[in-house]
Write a protein that holds these residues in place. Structure first.
Motif, PDB file in Angstrom:
ATOM      1  N   GLY A  41     -38.630  42.450 134.177  1.00 26.69           N
ATOM      2  CA  GLY A  41     -38.077  41.125 133.969  1.00 26.69           C
ATOM      3  C   GLY A  41     -38.139  40.691 132.522  1.00 26.69           C
ATOM      4  O   GLY A  41     -37.869  39.538 132.211  1.00 26.69           O
ATOM      5  N   GLY A  42     -38.549  41.613 131.636  1.00 29.38           N
ATOM      6  CA  GLY A  42     -38.632  41.289 130.220  1.00 29.38           C
ATOM      7  C   GLY A  42     -39.976  40.759 129.793  1.00 29.38           C
ATOM      8  O   GLY A  42     -40.245  40.642 128.612  1.00 29.38           O
ATOM      9  N   GLU A  43     -40.876  40.435 130.729  1.00 31.64           N
ATOM     10  CA  GLU A  43     -42.167  39.868 130.399  1.00 31.64           C
ATOM     11  C   GLU A  43     -43.301  40.644 131.064  1.00 31.64           C
ATOM     12  O   GLU A  43     -43.212  40.986 132.243  1.00 31.64           O
ATOM     13  CB  GLU A  43     -42.269  38.398 130.822  1.00 31.64           C
ATOM     14  CG  GLU A  43     -41.603  37.418 129.893  1.00 31.64           C
ATOM     15  CD  GLU A  43     -40.095  37.334 130.078  1.00 31.64           C
ATOM     16  OE1 GLU A  43     -39.613  37.716 131.165  1.00 31.64           O
ATOM     17  OE2 GLU A  43     -39.408  36.895 129.144  1.00 31.64           O
ATOM     18  N   VAL A  44     -44.338  40.910 130.308  1.00 27.60           N
ATOM     19  CA  VAL A  44     -45.541  41.559 130.822  1.00 27.60           C
ATOM     20  C   VAL A  44     -46.733  40.674 130.467  1.00 27.60           C
ATOM     21  O   VAL A  44     -46.869  40.247 129.318  1.00 27.60           O
ATOM     22  CB  VAL A  44     -45.732  42.965 130.209  1.00 27.60           C
ATOM     23  CG1 VAL A  44     -47.102  43.517 130.568  1.00 27.60           C
ATOM     24  CG2 VAL A  44     -44.637  43.914 130.691  1.00 27.60           C
ATOM     25  N   LEU A 154     -54.828  37.503 119.151  1.00 27.10           N
ATOM     26  CA  LEU A 154     -55.237  38.899 119.119  1.00 27.10           C
ATOM     27  C   LEU A 154     -53.998  39.785 119.037  1.00 27.10           C
ATOM     28  O   LEU A 154     -52.978  39.498 119.673  1.00 27.10           O
ATOM     29  CB  LEU A 154     -56.027  39.263 120.379  1.00 27.10           C
ATOM     30  CG  LEU A 154     -57.369  38.565 120.623  1.00 27.10           C
ATOM     31  CD1 LEU A 154     -57.863  38.891 122.029  1.00 27.10           C
ATOM     32  CD2 LEU A 154     -58.397  38.969 119.585  1.00 27.10           C
ATOM     33  N   ALA A 155     -54.073  40.854 118.265  1.00 32.96           N
ATOM     34  CA  ALA A 155     -53.008  41.856 118.223  1.00 32.96           C
ATOM     35  C   ALA A 155     -53.322  42.911 119.273  1.00 32.96           C
ATOM     36  O   ALA A 155     -54.363  43.569 119.204  1.00 32.96           O
ATOM     37  CB  ALA A 155     -52.919  42.471 116.836  1.00 32.96           C
ATOM     38  N   VAL A 156     -52.437  43.094 120.255  1.00 31.59           N
ATOM     39  CA  VAL A 156     -52.775  43.810 121.481  1.00 31.59           C
ATOM     40  C   VAL A 156     -51.773  44.921 121.791  1.00 31.59           C
ATOM     41  O   VAL A 156     -50.563  44.765 121.573  1.00 31.59           O
ATOM     42  CB  VAL A 156     -52.803  42.827 122.675  1.00 31.59           C
ATOM     43  CG1 VAL A 156     -53.220  43.545 123.953  1.00 31.59           C
ATOM     44  CG2 VAL A 156     -53.725  41.646 122.392  1.00 31.59           C
ATOM     45  N   THR A 157     -52.293  46.039 122.323  1.00 28.17           N
ATOM     46  CA  THR A 157     -51.451  47.046 122.970  1.00 28.17           C
ATOM     47  C   THR A 157     -52.019  47.311 124.357  1.00 28.17           C
ATOM     48  O   THR A 157     -53.247  47.377 124.539  1.00 28.17           O
ATOM     49  CB  THR A 157     -51.390  48.361 122.179  1.00 28.17           C
ATOM     50  OG1 THR A 157     -52.707  48.893 122.020  1.00 28.17           O
ATOM     51  CG2 THR A 157     -50.748  48.143 120.819  1.00 28.17           C
ATOM     52  N   VAL A 158     -51.128  47.443 125.335  1.00 27.92           N
ATOM     53  CA  VAL A 158     -51.522  47.656 126.724  1.00 27.92           C
ATOM     54  C   VAL A 158     -50.848  48.912 127.248  1.00 27.92           C
ATOM     55  O   VAL A 158     -49.646  49.131 127.030  1.00 27.92           O
ATOM     56  CB  VAL A 158     -51.125  46.451 127.601  1.00 27.92           C
ATOM     57  CG1 VAL A 158     -51.309  46.768 129.080  1.00 27.92           C
ATOM     58  CG2 VAL A 158     -51.946  45.229 127.226  1.00 27.92           C
ATOM     59  N   SER A 159     -51.628  49.727 127.953  1.00 28.10           N
ATOM     60  CA  SER A 159     -51.098  50.899 128.632  1.00 28.10           C
ATOM     61  C   SER A 159     -51.538  50.856 130.085  1.00 28.10           C
ATOM     62  O   SER A 159     -52.732  50.768 130.373  1.00 28.10           O
ATOM     63  CB  SER A 159     -51.609  52.183 127.967  1.00 28.10           C
ATOM     64  OG  SER A 159     -51.164  53.321 128.677  1.00 28.10           O
ATOM     65  N   VAL A 171     -47.289  48.869 125.447  1.00 34.43           N
ATOM     66  CA  VAL A 171     -46.610  47.591 125.297  1.00 34.43           C
ATOM     67  C   VAL A 171     -47.391  46.730 124.310  1.00 34.43           C
ATOM     68  O   VAL A 171     -48.607  46.571 124.442  1.00 34.43           O
ATOM     69  CB  VAL A 171     -46.496  46.857 126.650  1.00 34.43           C
ATOM     70  CG1 VAL A 171     -45.782  45.517 126.468  1.00 34.43           C
ATOM     71  CG2 VAL A 171     -45.765  47.721 127.664  1.00 34.43           C
ATOM     72  N   SER A 172     -46.710  46.178 123.311  1.00 35.91           N
ATOM     73  CA  SER A 172     -47.350  45.317 122.320  1.00 35.91           C
ATOM     74  C   SER A 172     -47.294  43.869 122.780  1.00 35.91           C
ATOM     75  O   SER A 172     -46.217  43.359 123.121  1.00 35.91           O
ATOM     76  CB  SER A 172     -46.653  45.453 120.960  1.00 35.91           C
ATOM     77  OG  SER A 172     -46.811  46.766 120.450  1.00 35.91           O
ATOM     78  N   LEU A 173     -48.451  43.197 122.768  1.00 34.45           N
ATOM     79  CA  LEU A 173     -48.552  41.827 123.243  1.00 34.45           C
ATOM     80  C   LEU A 173     -49.384  41.004 122.261  1.00 34.45           C
ATOM     81  O   LEU A 173     -50.029  41.541 121.367  1.00 34.45           O
ATOM     82  CB  LEU A 173     -49.220  41.771 124.623  1.00 34.45           C
ATOM     83  CG  LEU A 173     -48.585  42.590 125.749  1.00 34.45           C
ATOM     84  CD1 LEU A 173     -49.462  42.527 126.995  1.00 34.45           C
ATOM     85  CD2 LEU A 173     -47.187  42.084 126.076  1.00 34.45           C
ATOM     86  N   HIS A 174     -49.360  39.679 122.448  1.00 35.21           N
ATOM     87  CA  HIS A 174     -50.322  38.785 121.804  1.00 35.21           C
ATOM     88  C   HIS A 174     -51.467  38.554 122.774  1.00 35.21           C
ATOM     89  O   HIS A 174     -51.332  38.761 123.982  1.00 35.21           O
ATOM     90  CB  HIS A 174     -49.683  37.434 121.469  1.00 35.21           C
ATOM     91  CG  HIS A 174     -48.780  37.461 120.291  1.00 35.21           C
ATOM     92  ND1 HIS A 174     -49.154  37.988 119.075  1.00 35.21           N
ATOM     93  CD2 HIS A 174     -47.501  37.027 120.128  1.00 35.21           C
ATOM     94  CE1 HIS A 174     -48.156  37.876 118.221  1.00 35.21           C
ATOM     95  NE2 HIS A 174     -47.147  37.301 118.830  1.00 35.21           N
ATOM     96  N   GLY A 175     -52.596  38.062 122.249  1.00 34.10           N
ATOM     97  CA  GLY A 175     -53.725  37.810 123.135  1.00 34.10           C
ATOM     98  C   GLY A 175     -54.574  36.642 122.699  1.00 34.10           C
ATOM     99  O   GLY A 175     -54.490  36.155 121.565  1.00 34.10           O
ATOM    100  N   TYR A 176     -55.397  36.186 123.629  1.00 31.96           N
ATOM    101  CA  TYR A 176     -56.375  35.124 123.389  1.00 31.96           C
ATOM    102  C   TYR A 176     -57.643  35.502 124.138  1.00 31.96           C
ATOM    103  O   TYR A 176     -57.591  36.025 125.259  1.00 31.96           O
ATOM    104  CB  TYR A 176     -55.861  33.777 123.903  1.00 31.96           C
ATOM    105  CG  TYR A 176     -56.936  32.708 123.978  1.00 31.96           C
ATOM    106  CD1 TYR A 176     -57.215  31.898 122.886  1.00 31.96           C
ATOM    107  CD2 TYR A 176     -57.698  32.539 125.138  1.00 31.96           C
ATOM    108  CE1 TYR A 176     -58.218  30.941 122.947  1.00 31.96           C
ATOM    109  CE2 TYR A 176     -58.694  31.589 125.203  1.00 31.96           C
ATOM    110  CZ  TYR A 176     -58.949  30.796 124.100  1.00 31.96           C
ATOM    111  OH  TYR A 176     -59.951  29.861 124.160  1.00 31.96           O
TER     112      TYR A 176
END
Length: 312
Positions: A41-44, A154-159, A171-176
């Motif tokens: 859906g374009g969002e993770v 936070l600079a984030v990558t998720v697998s 997947v590159s994301l932002h974080g808190y």
């Protein structure tokens, strides 16, 4: 990653748990400045939490793949090892079943960290998160001796290949992330929103986090802004606490409002033991910030909304 800023620039590794109540949480959401992370859906979205009270020790991790929520693990911690270097490894038995998982955390609050969740029986990681701290700040909580540690942007990558089969391998994301601990009152209630969007002029990530809370007889309201310009992330503004409050899905400060517009995912957690009973909701939203005076749209982005009430 930008330079770490805040009350303390030195490393602040802490074992987990500490005190009568200890909460350690991370939330990861799409990069609004790039139009969102890839997914069905374009969002993770990803949420991870370690929760310890006087009679309850629980771990939770879940993923939204753009269409539906996947529970990675939600259960009671039956064995854990933690050290002063910010490392934690916990065995978690799923609520309502005998399935068990291992959650491993390395996080010293100022540099690079990682979280992984795997089945205790073996196999690869179900969820693998890596992140870098760009800004860290702390401040007092009424009635508490220990400061809350906040880390926006936070600079984030998720697998998570088995949970995100239609997304790229990483997947590159932002974080808190937030960590608080201490002898919190038995009765409490709070609403919390963290938001990240895109600055209209620079195109850089920009956002805030805000709360409206009551801990026993102590009131705790705030709105803190952050931005990232020229590769440096920083907390840029602290609103007057008397002008900060929440009304269900709208957060207010002196000149702005954040409106939670469209809900992507919702999880309800029951945190119940023989001594405590709280219900918590965690939700990811599409959100908008508007100017109070003019009603004009200031910024669009993504928000995490948390609401909790009951006893601990």
């Amino acid at each position: 990653a930008g330079a770490v800023s805040g009350a303390h620039k030195e490393a602040l590794p802490l074992p987990f748990p500490l005190a009568q109540h200890d909460n350690w949480q991370w939330h990861f959401y799409p990069r609004a400045e790039t139009g969102g992370a890839a997914g069905p859906g374009g969002e993770v979205f990803v949420a991870v939490r370690m929760w310890r009270s006087s009679a309850l020790y629980r771990a939770s991790a879940w993923v939204f793949d753009g269409e539906r929520v996947h529970t990675v693990c939600f259960g009671d911690v039956v064995d854990a090892k933690s050290d002063k270097a910010g490392s934690l490894e916990a065995t978690v038995v799923e609520v309502g079943s005998s399935n068990s998982f291992v959650i491993s955390i390395d996080d010293d609050f100022v540099s690079e960290g990682k979280i992984s969740v795997r089945k205790a029986a073996g196999g690869g990681a179900l969820l693998d998160v890596k992140f870098a701290t760009q800004v860290k700040t702390e401040w007092d909580v009424p009635g508490q001796a220990e400061k809350v540690i906040h880390r926006p942007l936070l600079a984030v990558t998720v697998s998570a290949p088995s949970l995100l089969p239609n997304s790229p391998p990483t997947v590159s994301l932002h974080g808190y992330s937030k960590r608080y601990y201490g002898p919190y009152p038995h009765y409490w209630s709070y609403r919390f929103i963290t938001f990240v969007g895109k600055d209209a002029s620079s195109g850089e990530p920009k956002g805030f986090w805000t709360a409206d809370a009551t801990f026993g007889y102590n009131k705790y309201n705030y709105w803190k802004d952050f931005s990232a310009e020229d590769g440096k992330a920083a907390v840029t503004n602290h609103e007057e606490k008397e002008k900060c409050y929440h009304q269900m899905h709208v957060g207010h400060c002196s000149g702005r409002e954040v409106h939670l517009k469209s809900k992507y995912a919702l999880r309800e957690l029951t945190l119940r033991s023989e001594r405590s009973d709280s219900v918590m909701t965690e939700a990811f939203w599409a959100a908008e910030v508007v100017d109070k005076a003019t009603g004009k749209l200031v910024m669009k982005g993504y928000a995490f909304n948390e609401h909790c009430m009951g006893t601990i």
